[in-house]
Write a protein that holds these residues in place. Structure first.
Motif, short mmCIF file in Angstrom:
data_model
loop_
_atom_site.label_atom_id
_atom_site.label_comp_id
_atom_site.label_asym_id
_atom_site.label_seq_id
_atom_site.Cartn_x
_atom_site.Cartn_y
_atom_site.Cartn_z
N ILE A 44 0.85 -1.20 0.00
CA ILE A 44 0.00 0.00 0.00
C ILE A 44 0.88 1.25 0.00
O ILE A 44 0.63 2.21 -0.74
N GLU A 45 1.91 1.26 0.82
CA GLU A 45 2.80 2.41 0.88
C GLU A 45 3.58 2.59 -0.42
O GLU A 45 3.77 3.71 -0.90
N ALA A 46 4.02 1.46 -1.03
CA ALA A 46 4.73 1.55 -2.31
C ALA A 46 3.81 2.06 -3.42
O ALA A 46 4.22 2.87 -4.26
N LEU A 47 2.55 1.61 -3.42
CA LEU A 47 1.59 2.08 -4.42
C LEU A 47 1.34 3.58 -4.28
O LEU A 47 1.26 4.30 -5.27
N ALA A 48 1.21 4.04 -3.04
CA ALA A 48 1.00 5.47 -2.82
C ALA A 48 2.16 6.30 -3.34
O ALA A 48 1.97 7.36 -3.95
N ALA A 49 3.39 5.82 -3.11
CA ALA A 49 4.57 6.54 -3.61
C ALA A 49 4.56 6.60 -5.13
O ALA A 49 4.90 7.63 -5.73
N ARG A 50 4.15 5.50 -5.78
CA ARG A 50 4.11 5.49 -7.25
C ARG A 50 2.97 6.34 -7.78
O ARG A 50 3.07 6.91 -8.88
N GLN A 73 -9.92 -0.78 7.41
CA GLN A 73 -10.09 0.35 6.48
C GLN A 73 -9.32 1.57 6.97
O GLN A 73 -8.63 2.24 6.20
N ILE A 74 -9.46 1.84 8.26
CA ILE A 74 -8.83 3.04 8.83
C ILE A 74 -7.31 2.92 8.76
O ILE A 74 -6.61 3.87 8.36
N ARG A 75 -6.77 1.76 9.10
CA ARG A 75 -5.31 1.58 9.09
C ARG A 75 -4.77 1.61 7.66
O ARG A 75 -3.71 2.20 7.40
N CYS A 76 -5.49 0.99 6.75
CA CYS A 76 -5.04 0.99 5.35
C CYS A 76 -5.00 2.41 4.78
O CYS A 76 -4.01 2.81 4.16
N SER A 77 -6.06 3.18 4.99
CA SER A 77 -6.09 4.56 4.48
C SER A 77 -5.03 5.42 5.15
O SER A 77 -4.41 6.28 4.50
N ALA A 78 -4.79 5.18 6.45
CA ALA A 78 -3.78 5.97 7.16
C ALA A 78 -2.39 5.74 6.56
O ALA A 78 -1.63 6.70 6.34
N HIS A 79 -2.05 4.48 6.30
CA HIS A 79 -0.74 4.19 5.69
C HIS A 79 -0.66 4.78 4.28
O HIS A 79 0.40 5.28 3.87
N PHE A 80 -1.76 4.72 3.54
CA PHE A 80 -1.77 5.23 2.17
C PHE A 80 -1.59 6.75 2.16
O PHE A 80 -0.75 7.28 1.42
N ILE A 81 -2.36 7.46 2.99
CA ILE A 81 -2.27 8.92 3.02
C ILE A 81 -0.91 9.37 3.54
O ILE A 81 -0.32 10.34 3.04
#
Length: 490
Positions: free
Chosen positions: A86-92, A112-120
């Motif tokens: 998720i973090e790598a996708l956000a960087a890309r 959901q909350i943890r996934c979005s937090a890592h993504f943002i």
């Protein structure tokens, strides 16, 4: 390029515009009860600006995935990826300026909350050279920036509040313009809501939410009743990117649509009550039995007493594993074939699904018995050698290419005998390109009925650097053997 988009019309029929450049600098807060048209407003804003600015949508209910069909957004399924992915996708996403929808409907609320937090957070932490302007839309923001912890853990609340605060407070300098939408202003963290300078307030009924909305719009409290009377799809707008005084907005039409809902009335079935009762209760007992069977854990293997061990040896003497099909005694093995006979005996013993649950001493005595009957005693290993050979037999490495098999054995050369078979089994699955072994297969070759022991085994192998355990947000697990791909490509 004109940076204005039309989101609807006012009470006189004149178009109401939003200045995107101003919006990028001042952010937006949308509020409205369920059914007020909040998602429709967000969809209109996204559609009108799709060709002008990068868009990132955090979508907890899967309402915005249809943007991919009309505007080329990439849908990222949060349930299918690990935290690192998720973090790598956000960087890309920031690097390549892709417009995406982070779909979270496959996860429970805390995930959901943890996934979005890592993504943002990963969007926010992108390198300076990737700080391109982007709209970051967070629907149901009261979930991701709660005023109180509620049912989620304090750790989850901390990381999500940190992510949302960074987005709304410090995101502007990094090109991120937060657009948050919420059903309840009272449930949204104040430090997140306070950073927005533009507001679109839809219908709401609770006094505390009406008063907060009126305060944000600069309206007198006696005028707050106006917010309660708003029709679906109508909002009061205010802010430097919209207008300088509160103005009514009727949101325009959209091209893409949300997923199908069942809000419209439909005829009820006309079946009699007796027939409906039969339909509801049909095979109900079978369903309960299947659920009970699935939950029923396999009993641990019984301990072997001296009498049972003696009986087992006697039974193998009467019916040896390596007997010919017609029951005749096997012929003597030639010296050169003794090693092959030993491997055959080992393979036959390892095929027993309960073999790994037996004590090593009992297995070794049985093995020696078979070797004597096949006259292959000259090739029998000692106890230590037997344990490693038996682990290799349990893992069934015979079908691999010789160089791959040798590499896997070298990787496991430093492991203790009791954990060698599970590692070799994991490596075999990876080498064959098939799905990784499940807990049942790992437990079988490890000789345990305890899920906790199997979990600790994987943690031990990961600490040794032999595997990488990847957990995704949907609860799935992938086991990766580092360095094996290079050998397979040779």
């Amino acid at each position: 390029m004109d940076s204005n988009i039309v989101i609807g019309e006012d009470e006189t029929g004149q178009p109401v515009r939003i200045d995107l450049e101003e919006l990028l600098a001042t952010r937006l807060l949308v509020q409205g009860n369920s059914g007020s048209g909040k998602s429709h407003l967000l969809r209109r804003l996204l559609e009108e600006s799709a060709g002008m600015v990068q868009q990132v949508v955090v979508d907890p209910e899967g309402d915005f995935v249809s943007l991919a069909d009309h505007f080329g957004h990439v849908v990222i399924d949060g349930a299918a990826h690990s935290i690192a992915e998720i973090e790598a996708l956000a960087a890309r996403v920031r690097q390549h300026r892709a417009s995406v929808v982070l779909a979270l409907e496959g996860l429970d609320v805390e995930q959901q909350i943890r996934c979005s937090a890592h993504f943002i957070t990963a969007l926010f932490d992108a390198p300076r050279e990737h700080w391109f302007p982007a709209l970051v839309v967070v629907d149901e923001a009261q979930m991701f920036a709660p005023a109180v912890a509620g049912e989620i853990s304090e750790d989850t609340r901390r990381i999500t509040l940190n992510a949302m605060t960074n987005l709304m407070c410090r995101g502007r300098k990094r090109g991120l313009a937060g657009i948050v939408a919420t059903q309840r202003l009272a449930k949204l963290a104040k430090n997140v809501a306070a950073e927005a300078s533009n507001f679109l307030m839809g219908r709401t009924f609770l006094d505390i939410d009406m008063l907060r909305a009126a305060d944000l719009l600069g309206m007198e409290r006696r005028q707050a009743e106006r917010i309660r009377d708003l029709e679906r799809g109508r909002f009061l707008g205010l802010g430097p990117a919209i207008c300088r005084r509160p103005s009514a907005v009727k949101v325009g039409p959209v091209k893409s649509g949300p997923k199908q809902t069942t809000s419209k009335l439909a005829p009820l079935p006309t079946a009699p009550a007796e027939e409906m009762q039969a339909l509801l209760h049909a095979e109900l007992a079978a369903v309960m039995e299947s659920q009970a069977e699935a939950k029923r854990a396999a009993p641990p293997p019984p301990a072997f007493t001296a009498e049972q061990l003696s009986e087992q040896i006697t039974r193998f003497e009467a019916d040896p594993v390596a007997s010919d099909e017609d029951g005749a005694e096997p012929s003597s093995a030639a010296p050169g074939a003794a090693a092959q006979v030993v491997e055959d005996i080992m393979r036959a013993m390892a095929s027993d699904p309960r073999a790994a649950f037996q004590p090593s001493a009992a297995l070794y005595q049985t093995f020696l018995l078979h070797c004597r009957k096949r006259q292959a005693s000259a090739a029998t290993p000692d106890m230590a050698g037997f344990r490693r050979m038996f682990a290799i037999a349990l893992a069934r490495l015979d079908g691999l290419e010789p160089h791959v098999r040798q590499h896997i054995l070298e990787m496991g050369s430093t492991l203790d005998d009791d954990v060698l078979a599970p590692f070799l089994t994991i490596a075999r699955h990876a080498a064959e390109g098939i799905e990784e072994p499940d807990d049942e297969e790992l437990s079988r070759v490890y000789g345990t009925s305890s899920p906790g022991r199997t979990r600790r085994l994987l943690e031990h192998l990961e600490r040794k650097g032999l595997i990488v355990v990847r957990h995704d947000f949907g609860g799935g697990r992938t086991l990766i053997v580092p360095g094996l791909d290079a050998v397979l490509s040779e």
